[in-house]
Scaffold this motif. Structure first.
Motif, PDB file in Angstrom:
ATOM      1  N   SER A 141       0.924  -1.159  -0.118  1.00  0.00           N
ATOM      2  CA  SER A 141       0.078  -0.111   0.048  1.00  0.00           C
ATOM      3  C   SER A 141       0.795   1.034  -0.091  1.00  0.00           C
ATOM      4  N   PRO A 142       0.566   2.382  -0.695  1.00  0.00           N
ATOM      5  CA  PRO A 142       1.387   3.431  -0.883  1.00  0.00           C
ATOM      6  C   PRO A 142       1.273   4.160   0.341  1.00  0.00           C
ATOM      7  N   ARG A 143       0.305   4.044   1.078  1.00  0.00           N
ATOM      8  CA  ARG A 143      -0.053   4.928   2.313  1.00  0.00           C
ATOM      9  C   ARG A 143       0.770   4.349   3.288  1.00  0.00           C
ATOM     10  N   ILE A 144       1.319   3.171   3.247  1.00  0.00           N
ATOM     11  CA  ILE A 144       2.326   2.409   4.441  1.00  0.00           C
ATOM     12  C   ILE A 144       3.283   3.408   5.045  1.00  0.00           C
ATOM     13  N   ILE A 145       3.914   4.332   4.229  1.00  0.00           N
ATOM     14  CA  ILE A 145       4.863   5.225   4.676  1.00  0.00           C
ATOM     15  C   ILE A 145       4.340   6.016   5.676  1.00  0.00           C
ATOM     16  N   TRP A 146       2.897   6.481   5.784  1.00  0.00           N
ATOM     17  CA  TRP A 146       2.545   7.439   6.819  1.00  0.00           C
ATOM     18  C   TRP A 146       2.267   6.803   8.186  1.00  0.00           C
ATOM     19  N   PHE A 147       1.855   5.262   8.096  1.00  0.00           N
ATOM     20  CA  PHE A 147       1.854   4.485   9.440  1.00  0.00           C
ATOM     21  C   PHE A 147       3.244   4.549   9.982  1.00  0.00           C
ATOM     22  N   LEU A 148       4.257   4.096   8.907  1.00  0.00           N
ATOM     23  CA  LEU A 148       5.355   4.074   9.651  1.00  0.00           C
ATOM     24  C   LEU A 148       6.106   5.432  10.288  1.00  0.00           C
ATOM     25  N   VAL A 149       5.746   6.367   9.485  1.00  0.00           N
ATOM     26  CA  VAL A 149       6.345   7.745  10.085  1.00  0.00           C
ATOM     27  C   VAL A 149       5.493   8.055  11.354  1.00  0.00           C
ATOM     28  N   LEU A 150       4.332   7.658  11.894  1.00  0.00           N
ATOM     29  CA  LEU A 150       3.831   7.883  13.207  1.00  0.00           C
ATOM     30  C   LEU A 150       4.607   6.971  13.972  1.00  0.00           C
ATOM     31  N   VAL A 151       5.015   5.772  13.678  1.00  0.00           N
ATOM     32  CA  VAL A 151       5.614   5.034  14.618  1.00  0.00           C
ATOM     33  C   VAL A 151       7.108   5.482  14.863  1.00  0.00           C
ATOM     34  N   TYR A 152       7.768   5.953  13.658  1.00  0.00           N
ATOM     35  CA  TYR A 152       9.342   6.409  13.831  1.00  0.00           C
ATOM     36  C   TYR A 152       9.099   7.863  14.503  1.00  0.00           C
ATOM     37  N   PHE A 153       7.961   8.561  14.463  1.00  0.00           N
ATOM     38  CA  PHE A 153       7.951   9.806  15.499  1.00  0.00           C
ATOM     39  C   PHE A 153       7.916   9.454  16.855  1.00  0.00           C
ATOM     40  N   VAL A 154       7.158   8.502  17.417  1.00  0.00           N
ATOM     41  CA  VAL A 154       7.012   8.134  18.615  1.00  0.00           C
ATOM     42  C   VAL A 154       8.396   7.315  19.062  1.00  0.00           C
ATOM     43  N   ASN A 155       9.007   6.661  18.044  1.00  0.00           N
ATOM     44  CA  ASN A 155      10.171   5.855  18.610  1.00  0.00           C
ATOM     45  C   ASN A 155      11.289   7.069  18.833  1.00  0.00           C
ATOM     46  N   GLN A 156      11.357   8.117  17.893  1.00  0.00           N
ATOM     47  CA  GLN A 156      12.373   9.105  18.056  1.00  0.00           C
ATOM     48  C   GLN A 156      11.974   9.784  19.092  1.00  0.00           C
ATOM     49  N   PHE A 157      10.830   9.938  19.568  1.00  0.00           N
ATOM     50  CA  PHE A 157      10.601  10.869  20.844  1.00  0.00           C
ATOM     51  C   PHE A 157      11.437  10.192  22.051  1.00  0.00           C
ATOM     52  N   PHE A 158      11.171   8.657  22.115  1.00  0.00           N
ATOM     53  CA  PHE A 158      11.939   8.184  23.309  1.00  0.00           C
ATOM     54  C   PHE A 158      13.250   7.873  23.020  1.00  0.00           C
TER      55      PHE A 158
END
Length: 767
Positions: free
Chosen positions: A351-368
């Protein structure tokens, strides 16, 4: 925030611009310069880190086109080449005695060659090179980076550890610095995809043209900005003014062996080597799977980069509330969870939208993970204080040399990721089977099936690495209160040493005496139990005044408990020579001194076997046994040194002559600084005669300074050899002198009132 509070903030900002608030060490000007200068440092780190050899390096692997296997081979060679360079770097830092400090000089002297190397690296004609030539060129540049860049990076990142001995202040400043410096990679990450599209006309960030036109100007800009740190900061190490650093690398390494916290932190990084395996997945999705446009990718890297902002803002408050250890464990647990969440998302890459779901997880991960970065920086400062507390010697450079020990571990583990790439399908055979020419194995990532398979394996590897990285932190127990107690002891030791040498300042005396009096007042007090029940009850009444009073009482209780706990370190230090252990250490030291520096080693007959057979039933017995084992090792090392350098027995080194050279060096540095200021003014006035005269004087002073530095180098080497040969005697002498210094406590206490009065008079005059 109301107008009154804003006004108070502005007044405070003006008042403490050039001098720090009470109990602090860094004025606002220094904090601002350090933070803005760190933006420049972060730019350099961002760019050069992409040129350092590693298996997952996209510039060297994807863009220049070096396959994982040959990349791994030159990686091993670069690591081996870095070992002597790292040892040299550590020795230079720990033996630096400059008016500019321990780290500041290297921001300038190592920054210039780093920028030259960085610009040269991206402009090499890799397109016309064979694979072997590419490897040789990349390796040659990396050997240069291993010394100049790593030296610059160490100076830029470690200088905070000597700008303040206050662990909370360090955490506050690190947070401010992190917020500011995080702007630079965010801006670069926003610009690069758009600039790459304009430069290449394609959705690719892995084209060499992109690096050639973007990196050189931002490297130069970053270096100029980082000079704010060089120009406007001042290093502050808590130690006696008469303390001199003459440390051989192996001696410093032996000292650091006692630092359990150093090994905990180092072990965590060594065994968690797979933790960052997943970091390239977002870039791969954009570059190889067309998951978004160039503009969208710029937005993505900006979003994920700005995830760091919030933990940087909140870290100081969280550290005060929970402590670094608890926060580190929590952030690492969250990191494991976030990485694991990437696995089901990556497997939906159709799915081409997959990158936006990954961005969300990356964001939370980068936070911690960003929170962990702030915490680790603060912890590195704390373990340096612990090292000085345990050994009595400040050895900052040796901590950067963990690479020497870690290199062995890294060489053993670095083959794992290439093997993972190979087994997952990132190899020449698969590339050719998919219709590519095999010149760049990363072409495999254009195939969706292999893309999903390879990325899934990397996520699983990252989870394993993150878990291993977490485990050692459960053994870390250096709290902020412990660190504060140890710094109090360091201040008191420095006070007694400087008093004995006749160089004690009024400020030092007043601060030291107040610490001792506070400890004496707390000597027979016990910590009170802490409970928030009173706060809760006051809040339930709805009476704001009552709640405020309860809150103040709670804060006072915490402060009193902290004073009691930190005072125990001070009392233990003041009475250390009255304990059975202290008396035994003194007895051994006096016996060594009685033998004299020439016969101290031969007179000491205790063997390692005898030392290890000493009883270890109680904590005191364990400490006595450990001290004796350490002494036997020092004696054995001294015997070897004497046999090598002193055939007729050790000859005492004239340290007064070396101290005089250091004083001369300092005077010449001041003179050169003043002459440069004068010649600048003469040039501005276009006074050619004065300019010529000053130029001649500068050349003469520089020649004299160069000669003095050569003599210092020779003297330091001779002193280093003598220090190793006479270490048992010198350590014994220092211990006895320290015990004698502590007998002057009453004399120092009697000077308090006059010193405090003089300080008050100075303050009144300066207002």
């Amino acid at each position: 925030m109301n107008a009154q509070k804003i006004k108070e903030l502005l007044v405070s900002f003006k008042l403490y611009w050039n001098k720090p608030p009470q109990g602090r060490y860094m004025p606002f000007k220094e904090i601002a310069s350090y933070s803005l200068g760190s933006m420049g440092g972060r730019i350099i780190v961002y760019c050069i880190a992409n040129m350092i050899i590693s298996v997952g390096n996209v510039l060297i692997g994807n863009t220049i086109g070096i396959d994982p296997l040959p990349l791994y081979v030159i990686y091993i060679i670069s690591i081996l080449a870095s070992i002597p360079l790292t040892a040299l770097r550590a020795k230079m830092i720990d033996n630096t005695r400059s008016m500019k400090g321990k780290y500041r000089p290297y921001i300038l002297s190592m920054g210039i060659p780093t920028i030259i190397l960085g610009c040269g690296f991206v402009w090499m004609p890799y397109e016309r090179m064979s694979l072997i030539v590419k490897c040789v060129v990349v390796l040659a540049f990396n050997i240069g980076f291993q010394f100049f860049y790593q030296f610059y990076n160490d100076a830029y990142t470690s200088i905070i550890n000597v700008l303040s001995p206050n662990t909370y202040e360090r955490s506050d400043v690190i947070s401010i610095k992190s917020v500011v410096e995080n702007l630079s990679p965010s801006i670069i990450a926003l610009i690069i995809p758009i600039a790459a599209k304009w430069i290449t006309g394609e959705n690719t960030i892995y084209d060499l043209k992109v690096y050639r036109f973007i990196y050189p100007p931002i490297l130069i800009a970053g270096f100029l900005l980082s000079l704010l740190i060089y120009a406007n900061t001042k290093e502050k190490i808590v130690q006696a003014k008469t303390h001199t650093l003459r440390i051989k690398f192996t001696d410093a390494l032996r000292m650091i062996a006692q630092n359990k916290y150093f090994w905990v932190i180092s072990f965590a990084s060594w065994i968690g080597f797979l933790e960052s395996s997943f970091t390239n997945i977002l870039g791969w999705l954009y570059n190889y799977q067309d998951a978004c446009t160039a503009g969208q990718y710029s937005l993505i890297v900006t979003i994920t980069g700005n995830a760091s902002l919030w933990p940087f803002l909140f870290s100081p408050f969280l550290i005060r509330k929970f402590g670094k250890r608890k926060l580190l464990i929590f952030s690492n647990l969250c990191n494991i969870f976030c990485i694991a969440m990437m696995l089901p998302i990556v497997r939906l890459s159709g799915s081409p939208r997959i990158i936006w779901f990954l961005v969300l997880v990356y964001f939370v991960n980068q936070f911690f993970t960003s929170m962990s970065n702030v915490l680790n920086t603060g912890i590195n400062g704390d373990i340096r204080d612990y090292q000085q507390y345990k050994t009595g010697i400040r050895t900052d450079g040796i901590f950067a040399s963990v690479a020497l020990i870690g290199s062995v571990v890294t060489l053993a583990t670095s083959s794992v990721l290439p093997a993972i790439y190979e087994r997952a399908g990132l190899n020449q055979t698969v590339a050719k089977s998919l219709g590519f020419d095999g010149s760049n194995v990363y072409d495999v990532l254009y195939n969706r099936e292999y893309f999903i398979s390879i990325c899934s394996v990397l996520v699983i590897a990252s989870v394993a690495g993150a878990f291993l990285n977490l485990v050692p932190y459960f053994f870390y127990d250096l709290t902020e209160i412990k660190q504060k107690g140890m710094v109090k002891v360091l201040k008191i030791r420095a006070m007694f040493d400087d008093y004995a040498q006749g160089v004690l300042t009024d400020e030092q005396l007043v601060e030291g005496v107040e610490l001792i009096r506070e400890a004496q007042e707390c000597e027979h007090k016990e910590k009170a139990p802490v409970s928030k029940a009173g706060l809760k009850a006051a809040r339930e009444t709805g009476d704001k005044a009552k709640f405020k009073e309860a809150k103040e009482q709670y804060k006072k209780l915490l402060a009193d408990n902290e004073a009691i706990e930190t005072s125990r370190y001070v009392l233990l230090e003041l009475h250390r020579f009255e304990t059975e252990q202290g008396k035994a250490d003194l007895e051994t030291a006096r016996a060594i001194i009685e033998a004299g520096p020439e016969k101290a080693v031969s007179a000491f007959t205790t063997t390692m076997r005898e030392a290890k057979r000493m009883p270890k039933r109680t904590e005191e017995e364990k400490e006595l046994r450990k001290n004796m084992i350490r002494l036997v090792r020092d004696v054995n090392a001294a015997k070897k040194c004497i046999a090598k350098y002193y055939k007729n027995g050790p000859v005492e080194f004239d340290s007064a002559a070396l101290d005089a050279l250091y004083e001369k060096d300092y005077e010449l540095q001041l003179k050169l600084s003043e002459l440069y200021k004068q010649i600048k003014e003469a040039k501005a006035k276009k006074d050619s005669a004065q300019t010529g005269r000053l130029s001649e004087e500068i050349r003469a002073v520089r020649a004299e300074h160069s000669d003095v530095q050569k003599r210092i180098k020779k003297g330091s080497e001779e002193n280093s050899i003598y220090y190793r040969a006479a270490k048992p005697y010198l350590d014994a002498k220092r211990l006895v002198e320290q015990s004698e210094n502590y007998t002057h406590l009453d004399e120092i206490l009697s000077l308090y009132d006059e010193a405090a009065a003089r300080i008050s008079e100075k303050a009144a005059v300066s207002v």
